[in-house]
Scaffold this motif. Structure first.
Motif, PDB file in Angstrom:
ATOM      1  N   HIS A   2      -3.262  77.990 -81.110  1.00  0.00           N
ATOM      2  CA  HIS A   2      -2.948  77.288 -80.123  1.00  0.00           C
ATOM      3  C   HIS A   2      -2.611  78.445 -79.021  1.00  0.00           C
ATOM      4  O   HIS A   2      -2.856  78.261 -77.574  1.00  0.00           O
ATOM      5  N   ARG A   5      -5.726  80.111 -77.438  1.00  0.00           N
ATOM      6  CA  ARG A   5      -6.425  79.151 -76.322  1.00  0.00           C
ATOM      7  C   ARG A   5      -5.630  78.964 -75.091  1.00  0.00           C
ATOM      8  O   ARG A   5      -6.346  79.131 -74.109  1.00  0.00           O
ATOM      9  N   GLU A   6      -4.263  79.066 -75.199  1.00  0.00           N
ATOM     10  CA  GLU A   6      -3.567  78.764 -73.778  1.00  0.00           C
ATOM     11  C   GLU A   6      -3.641  80.223 -73.242  1.00  0.00           C
ATOM     12  O   GLU A   6      -3.770  80.018 -71.862  1.00  0.00           O
ATOM     13  N   GLY A  61       3.556  73.450 -77.333  1.00  0.00           N
ATOM     14  CA  GLY A  61       2.174  73.452 -77.968  1.00  0.00           C
ATOM     15  C   GLY A  61       1.207  73.429 -76.734  1.00  0.00           C
ATOM     16  O   GLY A  61       1.325  73.567 -75.553  1.00  0.00           O
ATOM     17  N   SER A  63      -2.863  71.876 -76.079  1.00  0.00           N
ATOM     18  CA  SER A  63      -4.283  71.080 -76.320  1.00  0.00           C
ATOM     19  C   SER A  63      -5.269  70.792 -75.181  1.00  0.00           C
ATOM     20  O   SER A  63      -4.835  70.714 -74.314  1.00  0.00           O
ATOM     21  N   GLU A  64      -6.485  71.289 -75.749  1.00  0.00           N
ATOM     22  CA  GLU A  64      -7.474  71.380 -74.396  1.00  0.00           C
ATOM     23  C   GLU A  64      -7.645  69.812 -74.140  1.00  0.00           C
ATOM     24  O   GLU A  64      -8.432  69.657 -73.134  1.00  0.00           O
ATOM     25  N   GLU A  65      -7.193  68.968 -74.979  1.00  0.00           N
ATOM     26  CA  GLU A  65      -7.429  67.460 -74.850  1.00  0.00           C
ATOM     27  C   GLU A  65      -6.763  67.167 -73.692  1.00  0.00           C
ATOM     28  O   GLU A  65      -5.942  67.817 -73.052  1.00  0.00           O
ATOM     29  N   TYR A  81      -0.613  68.619 -73.118  1.00  0.00           N
ATOM     30  CA  TYR A  81      -1.990  68.682 -72.931  1.00  0.00           C
ATOM     31  C   TYR A  81      -2.464  69.367 -71.374  1.00  0.00           C
ATOM     32  O   TYR A  81      -1.633  69.639 -70.698  1.00  0.00           O
ATOM     33  N   SER A  82      -3.579  69.917 -71.495  1.00  0.00           N
ATOM     34  CA  SER A  82      -4.085  70.775 -70.459  1.00  0.00           C
ATOM     35  C   SER A  82      -3.895  70.026 -68.789  1.00  0.00           C
ATOM     36  O   SER A  82      -3.630  70.706 -68.144  1.00  0.00           O
ATOM     37  N   PRO A 155     -13.824  66.716 -73.786  1.00  0.00           N
ATOM     38  CA  PRO A 155     -12.301  66.406 -74.362  1.00  0.00           C
ATOM     39  C   PRO A 155     -12.411  65.040 -75.051  1.00  0.00           C
ATOM     40  O   PRO A 155     -12.959  64.011 -74.501  1.00  0.00           O
ATOM     41  N   GLU A 156     -11.593  64.942 -76.085  1.00  0.00           N
ATOM     42  CA  GLU A 156     -11.546  63.511 -77.046  1.00  0.00           C
ATOM     43  C   GLU A 156     -11.178  62.505 -75.857  1.00  0.00           C
ATOM     44  O   GLU A 156     -11.559  61.339 -76.186  1.00  0.00           O
ATOM     45  N   ARG A 157     -10.092  62.831 -75.077  1.00  0.00           N
ATOM     46  CA  ARG A 157      -9.496  61.953 -74.359  1.00  0.00           C
ATOM     47  C   ARG A 157     -10.463  61.282 -73.392  1.00  0.00           C
ATOM     48  O   ARG A 157     -10.548  60.242 -73.141  1.00  0.00           O
TER      49      ARG A 157
END
Length: 249
Positions: A2, A5-6, A61, A63-65, A81-82, A155-157
């Motif tokens: 994480h 990625r961030e 945290g 998340s790319e989502e 969340y991004s 993205p899943e979202r």
């Protein structure tokens, strides 16, 4: 993972957004500063990383989502969340910011579209040399691989938001389609198709294929229901404890 990625996400923003300064600190090397920031932001838990502080908001945290602005009850910080990081930056800087993850997805879609268009345009030349069946087979392969890549970069979202706007049958179709494009499923399907082709009997193909589909549906239903029942039971009683363990890990 994480944190790395961030870091890449923030590095892209730092290059493209005027007036944005990204300060990165390792918690172990700057423990006093880390704990001081956690205390200033209303007692944020200093255990899990990464922690991101933007304006008056602390995010836990990464998340790319994309997701809503929701506060994690255990860590007393917003979920990272991004899109929420982007919104917080826009509020602080007073400017519009493009999510770099969206830009990369658009570039992938454009590239896949160009590849597909070029292959379709090649039919007068390659169709005759390879034969119609071979050319169509390659086209099917390109489409399947393109779906794999599109689902991987979307993205899943975004998929969920699109599916939730559809009627229930459409929702089930979109979610099942997204879930079905994975290496495990296609490996099993290739083996199954090879076995069915070897039988050289349409009746046996229909019988075995129908049994496979029915068995898959039943097993999916059983496992999903078991996860819902068992998960709700454990999280209702030990949710805080489980989340602390997962966060520490």
């Amino acid at each position: 993972p994480h944190c790395s990625r961030e870091k890449a996400f923030l590095a892209e923003l730092g290059k493209e957004v005027p007036g944005l300064t990204v300060a990165l600190y390792e918690g172990v090397e700057h423990e006093a500063l880390w704990r001081s920031m956690c205390a200033q932001y209303g007692g944020v838990s200093c255990g899990p990383v990464p922690l991101t502080f933007i304006g008056d908001k602390a995010f836990i945290g990464f998340s790319e989502e994309e997701g809503p602005l929701e506060k994690h009850p255990v860590y007393n910080a917003y979920v990272g969340y991004s899109n929420q990081l982007i919104i917080a930056l826009e509020e602080e800087l007073g400017t519009s910011i493009t999510n770099p993850l969206h830009r990369s997805s658009s570039q992938v879609v454009l590239f896949l579209g160009i590849v597909l268009a070029l292959y379709l345009a090649s039919y007068p030349l390659l169709g005759k040399r390879l034969g119609k069946k071979v050319w169509i087979g390659i086209l099917a392969g390109i489409i399947i691989v393109s779906f794999f890549i599109l689902i991987a970069v979307t993205p899943e979202r975004t998929i969920k938001d699109f599916a939730e706007k559809l009627p229930f049958p459409g929702f089930v179709f979109v979610v099942a389609l997204a879930d079905g494009f994975n290496p495990c499923a296609f490996t099993v399907l290739i083996i199954l198709l090879s076995l069915l082709t070897h039988t050289k009997s349409r009746k046996k193909m229909v019988l075995v294929g129908s049994i496979f589909i029915a068995a898959s549906a039943v097993m999916y239903f059983v496992f999903i229901m078991a996860m819902i029942i068992v998960g709700s039971f454990f999280f209702s009683r030990y949710g805080v404890f489980i989340m602390r363990i997962l966060g520490a890990g």
